[in-house]
Design a protein around this motif. Structure first.
Motif, PDB file in Angstrom:
ATOM      1  N   ALA A  75       0.837  -1.191   0.000  1.00  0.00           N
ATOM      2  CA  ALA A  75       0.000   0.000   0.000  1.00  0.00           C
ATOM      3  C   ALA A  75       0.876   1.247   0.000  1.00  0.00           C
ATOM      4  O   ALA A  75       1.974   1.253   0.546  1.00  0.00           O
ATOM      5  N   GLN A  76       0.344   2.285  -0.600  1.00  0.00           N
ATOM      6  CA  GLN A  76       1.130   3.501  -0.670  1.00  0.00           C
ATOM      7  C   GLN A  76       1.101   4.229   0.660  1.00  0.00           C
ATOM      8  O   GLN A  76       0.179   4.060   1.455  1.00  0.00           O
ATOM      9  N   SER A  77       2.123   5.024   0.908  1.00  0.00           N
ATOM     10  CA  SER A  77       2.156   5.842   2.120  1.00  0.00           C
ATOM     11  C   SER A  77       2.978   7.097   1.850  1.00  0.00           C
ATOM     12  O   SER A  77       3.777   7.142   0.914  1.00  0.00           O
ATOM     13  N   VAL A  78       2.731   8.098   2.670  1.00  0.00           N
ATOM     14  CA  VAL A  78       3.434   9.364   2.554  1.00  0.00           C
ATOM     15  C   VAL A  78       3.918   9.771   3.940  1.00  0.00           C
ATOM     16  O   VAL A  78       3.152   9.708   4.904  1.00  0.00           O
ATOM     17  N   THR A  79       5.159  10.194   4.016  1.00  0.00           N
ATOM     18  CA  THR A  79       5.735  10.650   5.273  1.00  0.00           C
ATOM     19  C   THR A  79       6.181  12.093   5.146  1.00  0.00           C
ATOM     20  O   THR A  79       6.922  12.439   4.220  1.00  0.00           O
ATOM     21  N   GLN A  80       5.707  12.912   6.054  1.00  0.00           N
ATOM     22  CA  GLN A  80       6.197  14.281   6.161  1.00  0.00           C
ATOM     23  C   GLN A  80       6.923  14.354   7.508  1.00  0.00           C
ATOM     24  O   GLN A  80       6.287  14.391   8.557  1.00  0.00           O
ATOM     25  N   PRO A  81       8.243  14.359   7.482  1.00  0.00           N
ATOM     26  CA  PRO A  81       9.018  14.203   8.724  1.00  0.00           C
ATOM     27  C   PRO A  81       8.883  15.371   9.693  1.00  0.00           C
ATOM     28  O   PRO A  81       9.061  15.199  10.897  1.00  0.00           O
ATOM     29  N   ASP A  82       8.572  16.550   9.178  1.00  0.00           N
ATOM     30  CA  ASP A  82       8.523  17.748  10.012  1.00  0.00           C
ATOM     31  C   ASP A  82       7.087  18.090  10.360  1.00  0.00           C
ATOM     32  O   ASP A  82       6.293  18.374   9.482  1.00  0.00           O
ATOM     33  N   ILE A  83       6.782  18.068  11.660  1.00  0.00           N
ATOM     34  CA  ILE A  83       5.416  18.391  12.084  1.00  0.00           C
ATOM     35  C   ILE A  83       5.192  19.896  12.047  1.00  0.00           C
ATOM     36  O   ILE A  83       4.133  20.372  11.663  1.00  0.00           O
ATOM     37  N   HIS A  84       6.218  20.648  12.446  1.00  0.00           N
ATOM     38  CA  HIS A  84       6.072  22.100  12.557  1.00  0.00           C
ATOM     39  C   HIS A  84       7.399  22.753  12.155  1.00  0.00           C
ATOM     40  O   HIS A  84       8.466  22.351  12.633  1.00  0.00           O
ATOM     41  N   ILE A  85       7.300  23.737  11.282  1.00  0.00           N
ATOM     42  CA  ILE A  85       8.485  24.496  10.862  1.00  0.00           C
ATOM     43  C   ILE A  85       8.193  25.974  11.024  1.00  0.00           C
ATOM     44  O   ILE A  85       7.085  26.436  10.701  1.00  0.00           O
ATOM     45  N   THR A  86       9.176  26.700  11.544  1.00  0.00           N
ATOM     46  CA  THR A  86       9.046  28.155  11.688  1.00  0.00           C
ATOM     47  C   THR A  86      10.151  28.831  10.895  1.00  0.00           C
ATOM     48  O   THR A  86      11.325  28.469  11.047  1.00  0.00           O
ATOM     49  N   VAL A  87       9.778  29.765  10.051  1.00  0.00           N
ATOM     50  CA  VAL A  87      10.759  30.514   9.267  1.00  0.00           C
ATOM     51  C   VAL A  87      10.453  32.001   9.373  1.00  0.00           C
ATOM     52  O   VAL A  87       9.320  32.397   9.677  1.00  0.00           O
ATOM     53  N   SER A  88      11.457  32.803   9.111  1.00  0.00           N
ATOM     54  CA  SER A  88      11.272  34.254   9.082  1.00  0.00           C
ATOM     55  C   SER A  88      10.771  34.670   7.715  1.00  0.00           C
ATOM     56  O   SER A  88      11.110  34.050   6.689  1.00  0.00           O
ATOM     57  N   GLU A  89       9.974  35.717   7.704  1.00  0.00           N
ATOM     58  CA  GLU A  89       9.479  36.231   6.434  1.00  0.00           C
ATOM     59  C   GLU A  89      10.664  36.620   5.556  1.00  0.00           C
ATOM     60  O   GLU A  89      11.626  37.237   6.028  1.00  0.00           O
ATOM     61  N   GLY A  90      10.597  36.225   4.301  1.00  0.00           N
ATOM     62  CA  GLY A  90      11.684  36.510   3.366  1.00  0.00           C
ATOM     63  C   GLY A  90      12.694  35.394   3.262  1.00  0.00           C
ATOM     64  O   GLY A  90      13.487  35.355   2.306  1.00  0.00           O
ATOM     65  N   ALA A  91      12.694  34.481   4.213  1.00  0.00           N
ATOM     66  CA  ALA A  91      13.627  33.355   4.168  1.00  0.00           C
ATOM     67  C   ALA A  91      13.117  32.298   3.194  1.00  0.00           C
ATOM     68  O   ALA A  91      11.945  32.289   2.816  1.00  0.00           O
ATOM     69  N   SER A  92      14.028  31.402   2.820  1.00  0.00           N
ATOM     70  CA  SER A  92      13.629  30.315   1.925  1.00  0.00           C
ATOM     71  C   SER A  92      13.004  29.190   2.742  1.00  0.00           C
ATOM     72  O   SER A  92      13.180  29.095   3.959  1.00  0.00           O
ATOM     73  N   LEU A  93      12.283  28.336   2.023  1.00  0.00           N
ATOM     74  CA  LEU A  93      11.523  27.272   2.683  1.00  0.00           C
ATOM     75  C   LEU A  93      11.684  25.972   1.922  1.00  0.00           C
ATOM     76  O   LEU A  93      11.681  25.959   0.690  1.00  0.00           O
ATOM     77  N   GLU A  94      11.827  24.877   2.666  1.00  0.00           N
ATOM     78  CA  GLU A  94      11.747  23.560   2.060  1.00  0.00           C
ATOM     79  C   GLU A  94      10.972  22.645   2.998  1.00  0.00           C
ATOM     80  O   GLU A  94      11.344  22.482   4.165  1.00  0.00           O
ATOM     81  N   LEU A  95       9.894  22.070   2.493  1.00  0.00           N
ATOM     82  CA  LEU A  95       9.089  21.113   3.247  1.00  0.00           C
ATOM     83  C   LEU A  95       9.334  19.740   2.647  1.00  0.00           C
ATOM     84  O   LEU A  95       9.206  19.544   1.441  1.00  0.00           O
ATOM     85  N   ARG A  96       9.613  18.780   3.522  1.00  0.00           N
ATOM     86  CA  ARG A  96      10.001  17.459   3.051  1.00  0.00           C
ATOM     87  C   ARG A  96       8.814  16.515   2.927  1.00  0.00           C
ATOM     88  O   ARG A  96       7.878  16.563   3.744  1.00  0.00           O
ATOM     89  N   CYS A  97       8.907  15.656   1.907  1.00  0.00           N
ATOM     90  CA  CYS A  97       7.881  14.636   1.687  1.00  0.00           C
ATOM     91  C   CYS A  97       8.561  13.404   1.118  1.00  0.00           C
ATOM     92  O   CYS A  97       9.280  13.495   0.122  1.00  0.00           O
ATOM     93  N   ASN A  98       8.326  12.259   1.739  1.00  0.00           N
ATOM     94  CA  ASN A  98       8.803  10.989   1.212  1.00  0.00           C
ATOM     95  C   ASN A  98       7.616  10.076   0.986  1.00  0.00           C
ATOM     96  O   ASN A  98       6.672  10.061   1.781  1.00  0.00           O
TER      97      ASN A  98
END
Lengths: 116, 115
Positions: free
Chosen positions: A1-24
């Motif tokens: 069966a397929q599954s998806v993992t998002q390792p990060d429950i909560h991320i905080t960044v400053s406005e203007g900073a770059s962002l990367e959200l992980r998905c496996n």
């Protein structure tokens, strides 16, 4: 069966900073992958999707995602985050379910907070 | 115009009651879905209908019964409500041309609270 993992429950960044959200993902065949965003008290809005072809996919609101088969990943990126990007982000994989239907299996989501 | 609409937006009720949530889409889509989002924001498919025919029927209690009077509507009826049914329920629709390139469009959700 397929599954998806998002390792990060909560991320905080400053406005203007770059962002990367992980998905496996875990899926036996060619994956069909999606990123959705849910603003507080709202429904889900599609940011982008990947089916085939170019592994770098552009979406709405300045988001992009890169499909890496070797790493079973589909990470979401944005070069400069705006305060309005604060929301919950969901990665999902699709599997055909029957006539005209397909089943989305979602990750547990990553909550993004933006510091002004 | 709202593409996928749900009523009511909020529903507060007592245990043991029977309630319905309505969903309508004006996109001309053939397929509609119901999802449940629990308190931890986890989303799970419950049902899908294509042209009024039940396609996906995940493991949910049989107290939950979807009804599709026509292609544009998919209602969710819940009998004998329990505390654990408290959640946000989302309706979605997709064109239903059997292509995985379909996009599912989500409604705004119905927050159900069972007391």
């Amino acid at each position: 069966a397929q599954s998806v993992t998002q390792p990060d429950i909560h991320i905080t960044v400053s406005e203007g900073a770059s962002l990367e959200l992980r998905c496996n993902y875990s899926y036996g065949a060619t994956p069909y992958l999606f990123w959705y965003v849910q603003s507080p008290g709202q429904g889900l809005q599609l940011l982008l999707k990947y089916f085939s072809g170019d592994t770098l996919v552009q979406g709405i609101k300045g988001f992009e995602a890169e499909f890496k088969r070797s790493q079973s990943s589909f990470n979401l990126r944005k070069p400069s985050v705006h305060w309005s990007d604060a929301a919950e982000y969901f990665c999902a994989v699709a599997q055909r379910a029957g006539a005209g239907s397909y089943q989305l299996t979602f990750g547990k989501g990553t909550k993004l907070s933006v510091i002004p | 115009d709202t593409a996928v609409s749900q009523t009511p937006k909020y529903l507060v009720t007592q245990m043991g009651n029977d309630k319905s949530i309505k969903c309508e889409q004006n996109l001309g889509h053939d397929t509609m879905y119901w999802y449940k989002q629990d308190s931890k924001k986890f989303l799970k498919i419950m049902f899908s209908y294509n042209n009024k025919e039940l396609i996906i029927n995940e493991t949910v209690p049989n107290r939950f019964s979807p009804k599709s009077p026509d292609k544009a509507h998919l209602n969710l009826h819940i009998n004998s409500l329990e505390l654990g049914d408290s959640a946000v329920y989302f309706c979605a629709s997709s064109p239903g041309d059997s292509s995985l390139t379909d996009t599912q469009y989500f409604g705004p959700g119905t927050r159900l609270t069972v007391l």
